[in-house]
Design a protein around this motif. Structure first.
Motif, PDB file in Angstrom:
ATOM      1  N   ARG A 146       5.277   9.490   7.048  1.00  0.00           N
ATOM      2  CA  ARG A 146       6.369   8.561   6.785  1.00  0.00           C
ATOM      3  C   ARG A 146       5.997   7.577   5.673  1.00  0.00           C
ATOM      4  O   ARG A 146       6.805   7.309   4.769  1.00  0.00           O
ATOM      5  CB  ARG A 146       6.710   7.797   8.054  1.00  0.00           C
ATOM      6  N   VAL A 147       4.784   7.053   5.717  1.00  0.00           N
ATOM      7  CA  VAL A 147       4.339   6.109   4.687  1.00  0.00           C
ATOM      8  C   VAL A 147       4.294   6.782   3.317  1.00  0.00           C
ATOM      9  O   VAL A 147       4.707   6.203   2.298  1.00  0.00           O
ATOM     10  CB  VAL A 147       2.967   5.520   5.060  1.00  0.00           C
ATOM     11  N   ARG A 148       3.810   8.023   3.282  1.00  0.00           N
ATOM     12  CA  ARG A 148       3.757   8.743   2.015  1.00  0.00           C
ATOM     13  C   ARG A 148       5.155   8.974   1.449  1.00  0.00           C
ATOM     14  O   ARG A 148       5.379   8.826   0.239  1.00  0.00           O
ATOM     15  CB  ARG A 148       3.042  10.078   2.202  1.00  0.00           C
ATOM     16  N   ARG A 149       6.103   9.291   2.310  1.00  0.00           N
ATOM     17  CA  ARG A 149       7.471   9.497   1.847  1.00  0.00           C
ATOM     18  C   ARG A 149       8.091   8.187   1.351  1.00  0.00           C
ATOM     19  O   ARG A 149       8.792   8.173   0.326  1.00  0.00           O
ATOM     20  CB  ARG A 149       8.313  10.085   2.976  1.00  0.00           C
ATOM     21  N   GLU A 150       7.842   7.113   2.079  1.00  0.00           N
ATOM     22  CA  GLU A 150       8.364   5.821   1.641  1.00  0.00           C
ATOM     23  C   GLU A 150       7.746   5.412   0.313  1.00  0.00           C
ATOM     24  O   GLU A 150       8.430   4.854  -0.560  1.00  0.00           O
ATOM     25  CB  GLU A 150       8.080   4.756   2.702  1.00  0.00           C
ATOM     26  N   TYR A 151       6.455   5.685   0.154  1.00  0.00           N
ATOM     27  CA  TYR A 151       5.791   5.360  -1.108  1.00  0.00           C
ATOM     28  C   TYR A 151       6.360   6.178  -2.260  1.00  0.00           C
ATOM     29  O   TYR A 151       6.607   5.645  -3.350  1.00  0.00           O
ATOM     30  CB  TYR A 151       4.291   5.617  -0.964  1.00  0.00           C
ATOM     31  N   ALA A 152       6.587   7.477  -2.016  1.00  0.00           N
ATOM     32  CA  ALA A 152       7.167   8.322  -3.053  1.00  0.00           C
ATOM     33  C   ALA A 152       8.581   7.874  -3.411  1.00  0.00           C
ATOM     34  O   ALA A 152       8.967   7.846  -4.582  1.00  0.00           O
ATOM     35  CB  ALA A 152       7.173   9.786  -2.596  1.00  0.00           C
ATOM     36  N   ALA A 153       9.362   7.486  -2.388  1.00  0.00           N
ATOM     37  CA  ALA A 153      10.714   7.003  -2.661  1.00  0.00           C
ATOM     38  C   ALA A 153      10.688   5.696  -3.449  1.00  0.00           C
ATOM     39  O   ALA A 153      11.500   5.487  -4.367  1.00  0.00           O
ATOM     40  CB  ALA A 153      11.468   6.808  -1.343  1.00  0.00           C
ATOM     41  N   ALA A 154       9.733   4.818  -3.116  1.00  0.00           N
ATOM     42  CA  ALA A 154       9.617   3.553  -3.846  1.00  0.00           C
ATOM     43  C   ALA A 154       9.210   3.790  -5.294  1.00  0.00           C
ATOM     44  O   ALA A 154       9.729   3.137  -6.212  1.00  0.00           O
ATOM     45  CB  ALA A 154       8.600   2.640  -3.146  1.00  0.00           C
ATOM     46  N   ARG A 155       8.295   4.737  -5.511  1.00  0.00           N
ATOM     47  CA  ARG A 155       7.886   5.055  -6.882  1.00  0.00           C
ATOM     48  C   ARG A 155       9.052   5.638  -7.668  1.00  0.00           C
ATOM     49  O   ARG A 155       9.243   5.320  -8.850  1.00  0.00           O
ATOM     50  CB  ARG A 155       6.712   6.039  -6.870  1.00  0.00           C
ATOM     51  N   THR A 156       9.832   6.492  -7.014  1.00  0.00           N
ATOM     52  CA  THR A 156      10.990   7.068  -7.698  1.00  0.00           C
ATOM     53  C   THR A 156      12.004   5.993  -8.059  1.00  0.00           C
ATOM     54  O   THR A 156      12.541   5.965  -9.176  1.00  0.00           O
ATOM     55  CB  THR A 156      11.643   8.133  -6.801  1.00  0.00           C
ATOM     56  N   GLU A 157      12.254   5.092  -7.112  1.00  0.00           N
ATOM     57  CA  GLU A 157      13.194   4.001  -7.383  1.00  0.00           C
ATOM     58  C   GLU A 157      12.681   3.100  -8.499  1.00  0.00           C
ATOM     59  O   GLU A 157      13.455   2.659  -9.370  1.00  0.00           O
ATOM     60  CB  GLU A 157      13.411   3.190  -6.109  1.00  0.00           C
TER      61      GLU A 157
END
Length: 400
Positions: free
Chosen positions: A158-169
């Motif tokens: 979950r943390v990795r996905r949130e981090y990837a989403a934050a980087r994309t944003e």
């Protein structure tokens, strides 16, 4: 044949889900069978199979209702533990998947609370199991540890996905900011180019018209000559305006877009100023060097804007342009002819709250890494000094 079957499964999400649950159910049944195999007093197999089937069926709703599914699978596993089944990772497969999904789909606080409650409940049930001589390790600590591991893995994903989403944003935000910055820079560049072209030629046309009106009574023939040359000034303005707009549009048609002006057109600029009644003296110091297109255009525009300000704002009818070449710099100096007693105003100083001449020249100098200075001279008049670097040209010449 097997490849085609696998491609069909991958293309249908429901088929993938059914296949995964089937494999998970088979593993759970294997775990129940393993307990029955090692027991001295064999257990009845069907209760473990039924509870495993119920737990796997509950997993169908784990994406939309993770906490209720976790509770259902935990109750099935605790019931199996109460029936003296050994809680191996195979038998606990549905519970571990439910715990993983809960940690993946809920908040960090909710995920760890649910994991701790499930682990403690499973460990407590295991304490009352009489399956093996060492129930504390095999029936309590081991199942609780597997539940916590599943929770940790789900939280990590979950943390990795949130981090990837934050980087994309963040990347999208940076691209938007860069696009806005480029739009602003392009608007400034267009405004600067159009200002230099239109202001210069209109100022000259206005000066010619004013001179002709002044001479209309005292010297009609000279006034007529000035008026006759006025269409040439306006035609030159239209040609350069068309060329500038073509360059800003990045038009590739060479027949309709003239090359950008440079210091090679300086004699034409001086002649145009002379027609407007401004005498310009040009001197060159040092060995002239071929300039890059951007540097050449910047040099020309600075001289053009300074002379335009002479025509519009200065009382003097003379100006001086000095080009000084050194190995690393080109210095442009535009000032009044101090010998002119009527030079009471600056040749490059705009009236208050009018025009953007000095600002445009300053921005052009900075855009090529140069410096710009403008101000009154101690001996009178006004002076514009622009120093432009030539190092970029020498480096590119050496590379070629």
């Amino acid at each position: 044949m097997s490849t085609n079957w696998w491609l069909r499964v991958r293309s249908h999400p429901h088929a993938q889900r059914a296949l995964g649950l089937t494999v998970l159910f088979a593993l759970a049944v294997t775990g129940a069978w393993f307990t029955r195999l090692i027991m001295d007093d064999p257990l009845v197999l069907w209760p473990g199979v039924a509870l495993s089937a119920l737990a796997c069926a509950a997993l169908l709703r784990r994406r939309t209702h993770p906490l209720p599914v976790l509770a259902a699978t935990a109750l099935c596993v605790m019931a199996e533990s109460a029936l003296n089944y050994l809680l191996t990772p195979l038998l606990m497969g549905p519970l571990l998947v439910a715990q993983y999904s809960t940690s993946l789909l809920t908040s960090r606080r909710t995920a760890w609370k649910s994991a701790l409650v499930t682990a403690v409940a499973t460990a407590v049930i295991g304490l009352f199991s009489d399956t093996f001589p060492h129930p504390l390790f095999l029936t309590s600590l081991n199942p609780a540890a597997w539940i916590l591991v599943a929770a940790a893995v789900g939280g990590y994903v979950r943390v990795r996905r949130e981090y990837a989403a934050a980087r994309t944003e963040h990347a999208v935000h940076e691209r938007e900011e860069e696009a806005r910055r480029r739009v602003i820079q392009e608007r400034i560049r267009i405004a600067r180019e159009l200002h230099d072209v239109v202001a210069h030629h209109l100022a000259l046309a206005n000066a010619q018209a004013g001179t002709a009106a002044h001479l209309a009574r005292s010297n009609p023939e000279q006034a007529f000559e000035i008026v006759a040359r006025l269409p040439e000034t306006t035609a030159a303005a239209l040609r350069e305006l068309k060329a500038t707009v073509g360059l800003l549009r990045q038009d590739t048609d060479d027949e309709e877009t003239a090359p950008a002006p440079g210091l090679a057109q300086l004699p034409d600029l001086v002649a145009t100023c002379a027609e407007a009644g401004l005498d310009v003296d040009v001197t060159v110091e040092g060995e002239p060097k071929q300039l890059t297109p951007g540097l050449d255009l910047t040099s020309y525009r600075v001289v053009q804007e300074a002379l335009t300000n002479v025509t519009k704002h200065a009382a003097t009818r003379t100006a001086r342009v000095r080009l000084s070449y050194t190995p690393h710099h080109l210095t442009l100096t535009i000032d009044n002819d101090t010998s002119d007693p009527s030079a009471s105003h600056s040749p490059a100083e705009p009236e208050p709250h009018r025009g953007f001449g000095l600002l445009g020249m300053h921005e052009r100098a900075l855009s090529v890494g140069g410096t710009f200075r403008a101000g009154p001279r101690p001996e009178g008049g006004f002076e514009v000094v622009c120093v432009l670097p030539l190092d970029n040209f020498h480096e590119s010449e050496n590379d070629s």
